[in-house]
Scaffold this active site. Structure first.
Site, PDB file in Angstrom:
ATOM      1  CB  THR A 279      -0.962   0.033   1.209  1.00 13.32           C
ATOM      2  OG1 THR A 279      -1.698   1.270   1.212  1.00 13.32           O
ATOM      3  CG2 THR A 279      -0.221  -0.088   2.535  1.00 13.32           C
ATOM      4  CG  ASP A 280       1.099   5.743  -2.033  1.00 16.17           C
ATOM      5  OD1 ASP A 280       2.271   5.887  -1.651  1.00 16.17           O
ATOM      6  OD2 ASP A 280       0.413   6.673  -2.483  1.00 16.17           O
TER       7      ASP A 280
END
Length: 322
Positions: free
Chosen positions: A15-16
């Site tokens: 995930t960013d």
């Protein structure tokens, strides 16, 4: 349907951070000069009316405006919105609180060259004519550790320009670590004065005067810690992959419930073979200062380990890995 089935089978989620774990709403808390003063967003409103405001503080604010990639747009109803990157918008809004408008500054400081921001070099630079002198100034906005590496001078507690010794550089590095440890995004502003350039190249971004660091708050989304907890409880691994400072990434990881152990950076990845990365990939949770191509390289060894990997993100820098 096949894509949905594959997503449901994911064993690892990469995930960013910005806009995914956090709200993506950037607001500058302060401009910190590292060894002396700090200008908070409340202070900024009064700066233009204070004759005692140091000239180099004003120059830092000028650099925030001129090197920002953002610009204001007025809608039909008269409201103003800012177009550009989230950090560029935040820098511009902060500087304009001191009544330093982009329109006026660009007229006073005509731009003669620019280097656009890229995740590879992590800064944006612009070259400008000085308003009253027959010389040019180079303003730079970008990752603090990158600008510090390219700087030879800094302001001391009395707002005097001093040389950066090896001891001083270590002290400044530790200060940056401390500022990022609260989970804030950091963006530095620097300048190279009195240059005789007609255009700019990366080799010209050197011998800078490091002016200060913007401390930008981007709160974690309220529901994210519960979602992280439920995902981990379901047996799905989560890896935080971000372009932010390692200390910022570690703090945000801790805030959302991810184990904040070893943090791997883009530089670390570049020094690893594919085999070495495959060996350590499962035990590392947080990756920082990562480029779009790095994200793709992180996904591949996980797949080699037999994982089904989901990549989440809301920016163009996530597209390669997606």
């Amino acid at each position: 349907m096949a894509a949905g089935e594959l997503l449901g089978a994911a064993t690892v989620i990469c995930t960013d951070k910005t806009g995914t774990l956090t709200r993506g709403v950037m607001e500058v808390e302060a401009l910190n000069f590292l060894q002396g003063d700090t200008i908070t967003r409340e202070d900024a409103v009064y700066l233009n009316t204070l004759p005692s405001t140091p000239l180099l503080h004003r120059l830092a604010l000028t650099g925030l405006v001129l090197a920002s990639d953002a610009h204001p747009v007025t809608s039909d109803d008269g409201s103003i919105a800012y177009v550009g990157t989230a950090t560029g918008r935040a820098a511009l809004v902060f500087a304009e609180k001191a009544n330093l408008t982009q329109e006026n500054l660009r007229r006073q400081w005509p731009q003669r060259g620019a280097i656009s921001f890229n995740a590879q070099w992590k800064y944006r630079a612009t070259l400008h004519d000085h308003p009253t002198q027959a010389t040019r100034y180079l303003f730079v906005l970008g990752a603090p550790e990158v600008l510090l590496e390219r700087s030879s001078r800094v302001l001391n507690a009395r707002n005097e320009v001093i040389q950066i010794t090896s001891t001083k550089r270590y002290t400044l590095d530790r200060k940056l670590e401390s500022l990022a440890a609260d989970g804030n995004r950091l963006v530095a502003v620097a300048v190279r004065r009195n240059v005789s350039l007609n255009e700019i190249h990366h080799d010209d971004v050197r011998d800078l005067l490091f002016l200060g660091v913007l401390i930008i708050n981007d709160p974690v989304r309220t529901q994210v810690p519960d979602v992280i907890h439920a995902t981990l409880a379901a047996g799905i691994e989560i890896k935080l992959v971000t372009g932010d400072h390692p200390a910022t990434a570690r703090a945000v990881g801790r805030a959302v419930g991810l184990a904040a152990g070893e943090v791997i950076t883009s530089e670390d990845l570049n020094n690893m073979s594919d085999a070495e990365l495959t060996d350590i990939i499962e035990r590392v949770t947080i990756f920082a200062r990562i480029t779009p191509l790095d994200k793709q390289r992180i996904v591949r060894p996980l797949q080699r380990r037999g994982h089904v990997v989901a990549m989440t993100g809301d920016g163009v820098n996530d597209a390669v890995a997606l």
